[in-house]
Structures are given as C-alpha cells and as structure tokens.
Enzyme design. Structure first.
Site, short mmCIF file in Angstrom:
data_model
loop_
_atom_site.label_atom_id
_atom_site.label_comp_id
_atom_site.label_asym_id
_atom_site.label_seq_id
_atom_site.Cartn_x
_atom_site.Cartn_y
_atom_site.Cartn_z
CG HIS A 11 -10.14 9.18 8.69
ND1 HIS A 11 -8.82 9.81 8.02
CD2 HIS A 11 -10.30 7.94 8.63
CE1 HIS A 11 -8.39 8.41 7.89
NE2 HIS A 11 -9.01 7.63 8.08
CG ASP A 32 -12.60 2.21 12.52
OD1 ASP A 32 -12.55 1.21 12.35
OD2 ASP A 32 -11.85 3.11 13.03
#
Length: 371
Positions: free
Chosen positions: A257, A308
C-alpha cells in the site's frame, strides 16, 4: 517547479473525515478497530457526515431515512434490461445508473449543504438497490425490494439473494462496509472532490468517483485477487504459481500500500471474517490458499496484505459473484465520497494544480508549404 509522480506524499487539502497517521486509520478521530468491532455501518455513515456518533434517537431516524430512500425509479431497471448484459461489467452498469439517477431527482443541481445532505442520503440508500438489482436482472430475475425492518447490510444481502441472511453473514458484510467506508484522499475520493470543486452536481461527483474506483489499481484489485485464487485452485499450487508471477515480474494484487508502511490495519479484520465464514460454509480452501499466498509474498517480498486481499475470499464465502466485489466497494465508499463532497461544498475552492512542462522548448513555426 517541483513535482512528485502520482502526487505521492503531496498534501492537497485539509479534511476532518478520516486520517492515516503512523499506520493508524481513524474516522473522525475514532480508531478503525473500535468501529469495525462495535459499530453498525449506519453509525459509521452518520459519523462521517456529521462528525460525531449518533445517539439512539438519531441512529433510528437516520437508519429509517436510508431504508425509506432505497427504492429506485423503475425506469432505471428498465434501462438495465436494455443493456448488452453479457458484455457489461457491473461497475460500468453502476456508473451509468448513478448518472441516470440524477435525471430523476428534482434537487440534483443544488449545492447548498442542506439539499446536498438529502442527496447524500438518497445516493447512499439507492446505490445498494442499483447493484443488487443489476445482479439479479442479468440472471433473468426481477429486483427485490428492500425490507424496512432490516439493517443496511442485511438489506443488501436480502436484495441480492431474495433470502434474509443469517447473523454471521450480516455481521461479516457489515464489518466489510465499515472497513471500506473511507480512506483519506484516495484516487476516487480525490476525483469526487475535484469534480464538485467546479460546483458540478453531487451525482456527477459520485459518477466520477465510480469511474476512478473501477480501475484495477484501486477498487478493482479485490476482483483480481479472486481471479488469482481461482486460477491457483488448491493450496498445494500456491508456491509454484506465486513464484512464477515473481519470475515474470507480475504484480500480486492485494499486497502493499502506498500509504501504509507496516501493513494495512483493515486486513486483519477481513482475515478473521474470512476464516469464520470458511468454517461455517466448509469451503476452507479459499482461506487456506489466501494464508499460503500471504506467507509466500510476505516471506519473499516483505509485502503485507491490504484491504483487498482477504475481502476477496470473504465475499466469495458469502456467495457473491466475483465481478460484484468492486461495486460492493462502491456501496460502502459512497459514504466517504459523500462526506468529502459535503466538506468540499462547505468550504470550496476550485482544485487546479499545475504541471511541470517537460516537452520541447523554443520551437520556431514552419509554414505548411515548407514542412
């Protein structure tokens, strides 16, 4: 003029909606762990829009407003029935339907805060009905109307399947909605704010945000995670499959991320719910594969799973079609988009950054006949 590719690390605005500081995510100052474990999605939406958690009366009133605004014009479903269903991704259908919803709202062009808040309620409520309605229409079924005595999370699953969900499924889905509700100035949120900063209408802002979320580097990642797991098929195939991706220098979706350096704090909650649902359904191979993929990627590349990754196996365990994963992301994230649009309207300035020019310089014009 200095520039940063992808605007990484650039502070573009001030906001009180959510924050990411030292790898801690908060909504209006409340730690995401507390909200994920203790709050309903309705409470979180109220918090994002109003800056405080509701009391019992406020929550009851707000929840009632949402369920009373869930129905969509029949024309929207009629349009969907005319779509080339076999070739339409649900995110494209959602983008189109939200834009169409604006045609049926007499208040659509207003940007004063009170009207904007009413529009926010309409959009938050109706987006769930749009997603579930399209999912059923493409299967040759009729949309299911919401039940006024169900929570937002339960209503979504009910409208999707036509059956009232059990408590575990509802809790899992509610937690997913809470975890996806907002995430500071991500790509789709920034898109929404840029759009409405021109004083464009609320529906345009949300339509623009959906367009940004559709991309595989943003909301589309969880669908691609499930596609990867489906190809792997069994836990025994994980090591060779992921190693092959490494050798080909392919990106393993659902890991890393840009903001978090020590792991996405939302991932652990979805990992837990994925395990719980796997135990109930008896289909634990998806969870086992996910664990194996996480170990391989983390051990080999030092990358940790993001929101996710485990949302994919969790949604699969709920029996949700894989291409609905990103629209479900939108069903939750519209709460954050709405909050940011309301914030932008309340203290607006046109968002107009500059670009550093790197093209040719000082060129002399050559007449057409001499070229």
């Amino acid at each position: 003029m200095s520039q940063t590719k992808g605007l990484e690390g650039v502070v573009a605005t001030t906001s009180s909606v959510s924050s990411i500081i030292d790898d801690v995510l908060t909504y209006q100052g409340y730690h995401i762990d507390d909200l994920a474990e203790k709050s309903s999605f309705e409470e979180v939406v109220y918090l994002l829009w109003n800056g405080q958690l509701p009391n019992k009366e406020e929550l009851q009133s707000f929840s009632q407003q949402l369920v009373e605004n869930m129905e969509v014009p029949e024309e929207i479903f009629n349009y969907m029935k005319a779509y080339p269903i076999a070739d339409v991704h649900p995110m494209a259908a959602l983008r189109t339907a939200v834009s169409q919803l604006g045609l049926y709202d007499a208040e659509a062009d207003a940007s004063d805060i009170e009207t904007a808040k009413r529009i926010a309620v309409k959009l938050q409520a109706k987006i769930a009905t749009v997603v579930t309605g399209f999912a059923r229409i493409r299967e040759g079924k009729e949309p299911v109307a919401p039940k006024k005595d169900l929570s937002f999370a339960a209503n979504f699953l009910y409208m999707l399947n036509g059956e009232q969900p059990n408590e575990t499924a509802t809790d899992a889905f509610n937690k997913a909605l809470v975890l996806h509700a907002d995430h500071e100035l991500n790509a789709s949120t920034f898109t929404a704010r840029v759009c409405v900063a021109t004083l464009s209408d609320f529906y345009s802002g949300i339509t623009a945000a959906i367009g940004a979320l559709k991309g595989p580097l943003h909301g589309g990642a969880n669908e691609r995670v499930m596609g990867m797991l489906s190809e792997i098929d069994t836990p025994e195939n994980v090591d060779s499959y992921i190693q092959d991706m490494f050798d080909k220098k392919e990106k393993v979706m659902g890991f890393g991320h840009r903001v978090y350096k020590n792991g996405d704090p939302r991932a652990k909650h979805l990992r837990e719910m994925s395990k719980k649902l796997a135990d109930i359904t008896g289909e634990d191979k998806w969870y086992e594969m996910s664990l194996a993929v996480e170990k391989k990627v983390t051990d080999s590349k030092g990358l940790l799973p993001n929101v996710d990754f485990y949302s994919a196996s969790m949604y699969h365990s709920l029996g949700i079609d894989h291409d609905l994963f990103t629209p479900i992301f939108a069903v939750s994230r519209v709460s954050g988009w709405n909050a940011h649009i309301l914030e932008q309207y309340s203290d607006n300035r046109l968002i107009r950054p500059r670009a550093e020019y790197v093209g040719p310089d000082k060129r002399s014009y050559v007449p057409l006949e001499e070229r």
